[in-house]
Design an enzyme around this catalytic site. Structure first.
Site, PDB file in Angstrom:
ATOM      1  CB  SER A  20      93.881  39.712 -36.998  1.00 44.01           C
ATOM      2  OG  SER A  20      93.179  38.715 -37.688  1.00 44.01           O
ATOM      3  CG  ASN A  21      90.988  39.313 -41.815  1.00 47.44           C
ATOM      4  OD1 ASN A  21      91.697  39.089 -42.796  1.00 47.44           O
ATOM      5  ND2 ASN A  21      90.489  38.331 -41.068  1.00 47.44           N
ATOM      6  CG  MET A 101      81.361  37.117 -35.609  1.00 51.05           C
ATOM      7  SD  MET A 101      81.389  36.116 -37.117  1.00 51.05           S
ATOM      8  CE  MET A 101      82.932  35.268 -36.956  1.00 51.05           C
ATOM      9  CG  HIS A 120      83.513  32.072 -44.812  1.00 47.59           C
ATOM     10  ND1 HIS A 120      82.777  32.148 -43.654  1.00 47.59           N
ATOM     11  CD2 HIS A 120      83.552  30.763 -45.165  1.00 47.59           C
ATOM     12  CE1 HIS A 120      82.378  30.921 -43.323  1.00 47.59           C
ATOM     13  NE2 HIS A 120      82.840  30.069 -44.222  1.00 47.59           N
ATOM     14  CG  ASP A 156      79.538  32.750 -45.136  1.00 49.48           C
ATOM     15  OD1 ASP A 156      79.962  33.915 -44.996  1.00 49.48           O
ATOM     16  OD2 ASP A 156      79.376  31.980 -44.178  1.00 49.48           O
ATOM     17  CD  GLN A 184      98.306  31.957 -47.247  1.00 50.64           C
ATOM     18  OE1 GLN A 184      98.303  32.620 -48.286  1.00 50.64           O
ATOM     19  NE2 GLN A 184      99.424  31.622 -46.619  1.00 50.64           N
ATOM     20  CD  GLU A 185      90.745  34.581 -42.474  1.00 48.51           C
ATOM     21  OE1 GLU A 185      90.196  35.635 -42.137  1.00 48.51           O
ATOM     22  OE2 GLU A 185      90.570  33.503 -41.870  1.00 48.51           O
TER      23      GLU A 185
HETATM   24  C1  GAR Z   1      88.412  35.524 -39.494  1.00 50.40           C
HETATM   25  O1  GAR Z   1      88.984  34.232 -39.531  1.00 50.40           O
HETATM   26  C2  GAR Z   1      87.319  35.641 -40.516  1.00 50.40           C
HETATM   27  O2  GAR Z   1      87.571  34.925 -41.695  1.00 50.40           O
HETATM   28  C3  GAR Z   1      86.155  35.033 -39.759  1.00 50.40           C
HETATM   29  O3  GAR Z   1      86.287  35.517 -38.457  1.00 50.40           O
HETATM   30  C4  GAR Z   1      87.664  35.756 -38.192  1.00 50.40           C
HETATM   31  C5  GAR Z   1      87.809  37.167 -37.717  1.00 50.40           C
HETATM   32  O4  GAR Z   1      89.117  37.412 -37.316  1.00 50.40           O
HETATM   33  N1  GAR Z   1      84.909  35.396 -40.341  1.00 50.40           N
HETATM   34  C6  GAR Z   1      83.869  34.584 -40.407  1.00 50.40           C
HETATM   35  O5  GAR Z   1      83.864  33.455 -39.945  1.00 50.40           O
HETATM   36  C7  GAR Z   1      82.636  35.157 -41.084  1.00 50.40           C
HETATM   37  N2  GAR Z   1      81.786  34.119 -41.531  1.00 50.40           N
HETATM   38  P1  GAR Z   1      89.641  38.890 -37.113  1.00 50.40           P
HETATM   39  O6  GAR Z   1      88.611  39.576 -36.210  1.00 50.40           O
HETATM   40  O7  GAR Z   1      90.948  38.705 -36.420  1.00 50.40           O
HETATM   41  O8  GAR Z   1      89.752  39.532 -38.455  1.00 50.40           O
END
Ligand code: GAR
Length: 224
Positions: A20-21, A101, A120, A156, A184-185
């Site tokens: 999603s990011n 990850m 993060h 991190d 917010q991300e």
């Molecule tokens: C997000 O919440 C991001 O901040 C987190 O994984 C999610 C990925 O979502 N990242 C971490 O925890 C890294 N330490 P997304 O695949 O929908 O972007």
């Protein structure tokens, strides 16, 4: 640091999951809010939604299978050397970790020092690592949030570029809080990329100075 030039910044996104990011960054680029070209979306997971999103938007999707590296003496570094080759071949200027990850090694960190960002879902330096929304609730925090930072070797730990805070409410579950943070991300990650593309980020030790930033100086009190 980058590039005040008129050629769009060459960006690669590394993602393992939902993406999603990645989507927020794609949307910002497509809307003309960020002057960048996403030249590769790379994943260690073949079936990741992130790669699917890349294909939907006509962006190069690259799956790099970790399995062939597993037996090698320094498998993580070997894997990262393969990634670096792809990044260099595509003349990538900025690498974005977006739900990637896998631990990044010095191979990538050194090659992309101050040119690799991560998002993060906590207000770093509180709660690095995993399950951080649950940890913030369990600790009794009244605020949580998210952080975009440059990537260094410590997990991190790198210099913080932008943060957003959200309240933690009494009946929050980790999932509800994660969803509130995610909104917010999706705002701060594209914004950080735009600042980089505009050449407005300067790293001074642990601090990132943003040229022309206009902080509003308001306190956030939770509960209000
Ligand atoms: C997000 O919440 C991001 O901040 C987190 O994984 C999610 C990925 O979502 N990242 C971490 O925890 C890294 N330490 P997304 O695949 O929908 O972007």
């Amino acid at each position: 640091m980058p590039t005040n030039s008129t050629t769009p910044l060459r960006v690669a996104v590394l993602a393992s999951g939902r993406g999603s990011n990645l989507q927020a960054i794609i949307d910002a680029v497509e809307a003309g809010q960020v002057q960048a070209n996403i030249v590769a979306v790379i994943s260690n997971k073949k079936e990741s939604m992130a790669l699917e999103r890349a294909r939907t938007h006509g962006l190069p999707d690259v799956f790099v299978d970790p399995k062939p590296f597993a037996g090698l003496p320094d498998s993580r570094a070997a894997y990262d050397r393969a990634l670096l080759e792809i990044l260099e071949k595509n003349q990538v200027e900025l690498v974005l970790l977006a739900g990637y990850m896998k631990i990044i090694t010095a191979v990538l960190v050194d090659a992309y020092a101050n040119r690799m960002m991560n998002i993060h879902p906590s207000l770093l330096p509180s709660f690095p690592g995993l399950d951080v929304q649950k940890k913030a609730i369990d600790w009794g925090c009244k605020l949580a949030g998210c952080t975009v930072h440059f990537v260094t070797e410590g997990v991190d730990e790198g210099p913080i570029i932008l943060q957003a805070a959200v309240p933690i409410l009494d009946d929050d579950t980790p999932e509800i809080l994660a969803a509130r943070i995610l909104v917010q991300e999706h705002k701060i990650y594209p914004r950080a990329v735009r600042l980089f593309a505009e050449g407005r980020l300067r790293v001074e030790g642990r601090r990132v100075v943003i040229d022309g930033a206009k902080p509003d100086g308001q306190a956030i009190i939770s509960p209000a």
